[in-house]
Design an enzyme around this catalytic site. Structure first.
Site, PDB file in Angstrom:
ATOM      1  N   CYS A 185       0.806  -1.224   0.000  1.00 41.92           N
ATOM      2  CA  CYS A 185       0.000   0.000   0.000  1.00 41.92           C
ATOM      3  C   CYS A 185       0.845   1.282   0.000  1.00 41.92           C
ATOM      4  O   CYS A 185       0.922   1.990   1.014  1.00 41.92           O
ATOM      5  CB  CYS A 185      -0.980   0.033   1.151  1.00 41.92           C
ATOM      6  SG  CYS A 185      -2.279   1.258   0.802  1.00 41.92           S
ATOM      7  N   CYS A 363      -6.047   2.490  -4.479  1.00 40.25           N
ATOM      8  CA  CYS A 363      -5.551   3.108  -3.264  1.00 40.25           C
ATOM      9  C   CYS A 363      -6.550   4.170  -2.823  1.00 40.25           C
ATOM     10  O   CYS A 363      -6.603   5.246  -3.431  1.00 40.25           O
ATOM     11  CB  CYS A 363      -4.184   3.720  -3.535  1.00 40.25           C
ATOM     12  SG  CYS A 363      -3.380   4.181  -2.022  1.00 40.25           S
TER      13      CYS A 363
HETATM   14  P1  FAD Z   1      -0.976 -10.606   3.842  1.00 46.47           P
HETATM   15  O1  FAD Z   1      -2.423 -10.279   3.909  1.00 46.47           O
HETATM   16  O2  FAD Z   1      -0.044  -9.728   4.577  1.00 46.47           O
HETATM   17  O3  FAD Z   1      -0.815 -12.111   4.322  1.00 46.47           O
HETATM   18  C1  FAD Z   1       0.409 -12.783   4.375  1.00 46.47           C
HETATM   19  C2  FAD Z   1       0.243 -13.950   5.347  1.00 46.47           C
HETATM   20  O4  FAD Z   1       1.361 -14.824   5.223  1.00 46.47           O
HETATM   21  C3  FAD Z   1       0.183 -13.504   6.794  1.00 46.47           C
HETATM   22  O5  FAD Z   1      -0.977 -14.016   7.417  1.00 46.47           O
HETATM   23  C4  FAD Z   1       1.454 -14.082   7.409  1.00 46.47           C
HETATM   24  O6  FAD Z   1       1.281 -14.480   8.765  1.00 46.47           O
HETATM   25  C5  FAD Z   1       1.717 -15.273   6.504  1.00 46.47           C
HETATM   26  N1  FAD Z   1       3.114 -15.692   6.497  1.00 46.47           N
HETATM   27  C6  FAD Z   1       4.240 -14.926   6.518  1.00 46.47           C
HETATM   28  N2  FAD Z   1       5.344 -15.699   6.523  1.00 46.47           N
HETATM   29  C7  FAD Z   1       4.903 -16.982   6.489  1.00 46.47           C
HETATM   30  C8  FAD Z   1       5.565 -18.249   6.467  1.00 46.47           C
HETATM   31  N3  FAD Z   1       6.897 -18.359   6.496  1.00 46.47           N
HETATM   32  N4  FAD Z   1       4.797 -19.366   6.420  1.00 46.47           N
HETATM   33  C9  FAD Z   1       3.436 -19.299   6.369  1.00 46.47           C
HETATM   34  N5  FAD Z   1       2.763 -18.116   6.399  1.00 46.47           N
HETATM   35  C10 FAD Z   1       3.494 -16.989   6.462  1.00 46.47           C
HETATM   36  N6  FAD Z   1      -4.683  -2.433   0.674  1.00 46.47           N
HETATM   37  C11 FAD Z   1      -5.764  -1.900   0.038  1.00 46.47           C
HETATM   38  O7  FAD Z   1      -6.284  -2.499  -0.903  1.00 46.47           O
HETATM   39  N7  FAD Z   1      -6.310  -0.706   0.397  1.00 46.47           N
HETATM   40  C12 FAD Z   1      -5.807  -0.004   1.442  1.00 46.47           C
HETATM   41  O8  FAD Z   1      -6.337   1.064   1.768  1.00 46.47           O
HETATM   42  C13 FAD Z   1      -4.688  -0.531   2.154  1.00 46.47           C
HETATM   43  N8  FAD Z   1      -4.150   0.131   3.190  1.00 46.47           N
HETATM   44  C14 FAD Z   1      -3.149  -0.434   3.937  1.00 46.47           C
HETATM   45  C15 FAD Z   1      -2.663   0.244   5.042  1.00 46.47           C
HETATM   46  C16 FAD Z   1      -1.685  -0.319   5.832  1.00 46.47           C
HETATM   47  C17 FAD Z   1      -1.176   0.437   7.021  1.00 46.47           C
HETATM   48  C18 FAD Z   1      -1.185  -1.623   5.520  1.00 46.47           C
HETATM   49  C19 FAD Z   1      -0.170  -2.278   6.409  1.00 46.47           C
HETATM   50  C20 FAD Z   1      -1.637  -2.289   4.404  1.00 46.47           C
HETATM   51  C21 FAD Z   1      -2.615  -1.708   3.593  1.00 46.47           C
HETATM   52  N9  FAD Z   1      -3.089  -2.340   2.437  1.00 46.47           N
HETATM   53  C22 FAD Z   1      -4.146  -1.783   1.742  1.00 46.47           C
HETATM   54  C23 FAD Z   1      -2.347  -3.497   1.874  1.00 46.47           C
HETATM   55  C24 FAD Z   1      -3.014  -4.854   2.085  1.00 46.47           C
HETATM   56  O9  FAD Z   1      -3.288  -5.082   3.447  1.00 46.47           O
HETATM   57  C25 FAD Z   1      -2.081  -5.937   1.548  1.00 46.47           C
HETATM   58  O10 FAD Z   1      -1.662  -5.591   0.247  1.00 46.47           O
HETATM   59  C26 FAD Z   1      -2.766  -7.296   1.510  1.00 46.47           C
HETATM   60  O11 FAD Z   1      -3.119  -7.701   2.801  1.00 46.47           O
HETATM   61  C27 FAD Z   1      -1.859  -8.319   0.841  1.00 46.47           C
HETATM   62  O12 FAD Z   1      -2.342  -9.618   0.985  1.00 46.47           O
HETATM   63  P2  FAD Z   1      -1.322 -10.859   1.014  1.00 46.47           P
HETATM   64  O13 FAD Z   1      -2.163 -12.064   1.136  1.00 46.47           O
HETATM   65  O14 FAD Z   1      -0.367 -10.740  -0.108  1.00 46.47           O
HETATM   66  O15 FAD Z   1      -0.476 -10.631   2.339  1.00 46.47           O
END
Ligand code: FAD
Ligand code: UQ1
Length: 435
Positions: A185, A363
């Site tokens: 983000c 965003c």
């Molecule tokens: P995540 O949701 O982060 O999930 C990754 C998972 O993998 C976690 O549960 C973690 O525990 C797990 N993991 C890590 N390492 C391992 C391992 N070795 N083995 C097994 N599991 C593991 N997005 C928007 O669309 N709009 C917004 O307004 C927005 N604002 C944001 C504001 C902030 C402050 C933040 C921090 C993020 C924001 N985002 C926003 C971004 C959004 O939250 C992420 O892009 C999204 O969650 C990505 O999903 P993901 O599944 O790739 O990763």
């Protein structure tokens, strides 16, 4: 005869154990590494398509967070508990939850090794492990979080410090940083700055505050249309922008933040702070970076149109841990989870992969507690707006979308595998004329 028989039985057992019995402790049709936004949404879709106990999610955490709401938590507009759910409550039914971490990927052998040492085998692997925060790469952190004014919306353990810093703000610089690594983000580091500006104004402290965006980036936003709107916002609100500055050290004793100049990293600039909001450097997990799944930069190396791995055909990936060349957001994952699932199932049934990802990401740039610029765009950095209005303008309606509609969609649709992004509604609202 009896002795021969028992000897031969022993030999057969030994051979079976040595050569044929699997080394892994369990095996699944699909193993998903990570139970965040991407892992849970794909898990829900695949469990529906494949049936019970075919899909496993490897996820260590007890909690699942709606991270996009942390911006509002930092400004005191939502509570932290509203962003949290027990992992057991979001785990899709029919999916086996392996509460552990991936320690090692062995894509050549179709296995992953858990941190506990166990090996799990799969026919298909989906990698959805997000990105890890690296506060420790900044000298003085994380210890400086124990001192006044230092905060970050990026972690559930530091987000409440943002509100504390705003409440205790007296006089001086309020600095908002953006690091020199890819981050999730990329709009979030400045959203909290606009909410802080409003908070300080409302509490009669704005004239005592010098607000600045000290960013390692080259500009305020990658998409021209929204960059123009945001440049107007910072100018109108008397917010300073300093680009090409990378935070390298926090000195809480003197309340100083040290920035390296990217144009000449030997040179630094030091600023005193009253409030310092930190967006940390981020990177994928070591298990990804050390594996043959990763590209040179450490991201899972996938085809940008299909989300299939470039080298291993039975591996797919989505979200922040991939090298999909778009902004890393939950909005992007909303589109990717539908496309990935359809393409994985097609590959499994030897059909062509027909779903194509255009790089959609979004965003919601909150500019106050009742206005938002809802940026939506694709791989080409071209706006791809859902609503039939100019979303480059600050709008109250878009604030309601961000604060009320999107959390509903996230918990009740996306995590249930029933939200593939706003494409259908975009076409509907543009009378079929939009891409
Ligand atoms: P995540 O949701 O982060 O999930 C990754 C998972 O993998 C976690 O549960 C973690 O525990 C797990 N993991 C890590 N390492 C391992 C391992 N070795 N083995 C097994 N599991 C593991 N997005 C928007 O669309 N709009 C917004 O307004 C927005 N604002 C944001 C504001 C902030 C402050 C933040 C921090 C993020 C924001 N985002 C926003 C971004 C959004 O939250 C992420 O892009 C999204 O969650 C990505 O999903 P993901 O599944 O790739 O990763
Ligand atoms: C979206 O679908 C989504 O996932 C639920 C987000 O994550 C929180 C978003 O921030 C956005 C903007 C979208 C896109 C949806 C609409 C209605 C514009």
């Amino acid at each position: 005869m009896a002795a021969w028989s028992s000897k031969s039985t022993f030999a057969v057992r030994l051979l079976t154990n040595m050569s044929f019995s699997p080394r892994y402790s369990s095996s699944y049709e699909v193993v998903i590494a990570g139970g965040g936004t991407g892992g849970i949404s794909v898990g829900a879709r695949l469990a529906r398509a494949l049936g019970k106990d075919k899909v496993a999610i490897i996820e260590p955490s007890n909690d699942h967070y709606y991270q996009p709401m942390w911006t509002m938590v930092g400004a005191g507009l939502k509570t932290l508990s509203a962003t949290r759910s027990a992992m057991s409550d979001v785990m899709p039914s029919g999916v086996k939850w392996i509460q552990n971490s991936v320690g090692k990927f062995n894509p050549e052998e179709n296995t992953v090794q858990l941190a506990s040492g166990e090996e799990i085998s799969y026919k298909y692997l989906v990698v959805a492990m997000g990105m890890n925060l690296h506060f420790e790469k900044i000298k003085g952190l994380p210890d400086a979080f124990e001192t006044p004014g230092v905060c970050s919306n990026y972690s559930p353990t530091t987000v409440l410090k943002t509100l504390e810093a705003l409440k205790n703000f007296k006089e001086g610089n309020a600095i908002f940083t953006f690091p020199a690594s890819p981050i999730k983000c990329p709009g979030a580091p400045q959203k909290i700055m606009y909410l802080a500006d409003e908070y300080l104004s409302k509490h009669g402290k704005r004239d005592k505050a010098n607000i600045m965006f000290n960013s390692a980036g080259a500009g305020i936003f990658a998409v021209k249309k929204y960059a123009e709107s945001l440049t107007k916002v910072v100018t109108d609100r008397n917010i300073a922008t300093n680009f090409g500055l990378n935070l390298v050290e926090v000195k809480p004793d003197t309340k100083e933040a040290v920035f390296a100049k990217l144009a000449n990293p030997e040179e630094t600039e030091t600023y005193r702070y009253e409030m310092l909001h930190i967006t940390p450097p981020m990177a994928t997990a070591e298990a990804i970076r050390d594996s043959t799944l990763a590209d040179a930069a450490g991201f899972v190396d996938v085809q940008s149109k299909t989300t299939q791995h470039k080298k291993f055909q039975n591996v797919f990936a989505l979200g922040d841990c991939t090298n999909l060349p778009t902004s890393r957001t939950a909005a992007a994952v909303a589109c990717q989870n539908k496309i990935l699932t359809a393409n994985l199932l097609s590959h499994r049934e030897s059909r062509p992969q027909t779903m194509v990802y255009d790089g959609y990401t979004s965003c919601p740039l909150l500019t106050s507690s009742n206005s938002c610029i809802l940026a939506e765009f694709d791989y080409n950095l071209e706006p791809l707006e859902t609503f039939p209005v100019n979303q480059g303008k600050e709008r109250r309606t878009m604030y309601s979308v961000k604060s009320t509609l999107l959390p509903f969609v996230y918990w009740n649709m996306l995590l249930k595998g029933r939200w593939g992004g706003p494409g259908f509604y975009r076409k509907l609202m543009h009378f079929g004329m939009s891409k």
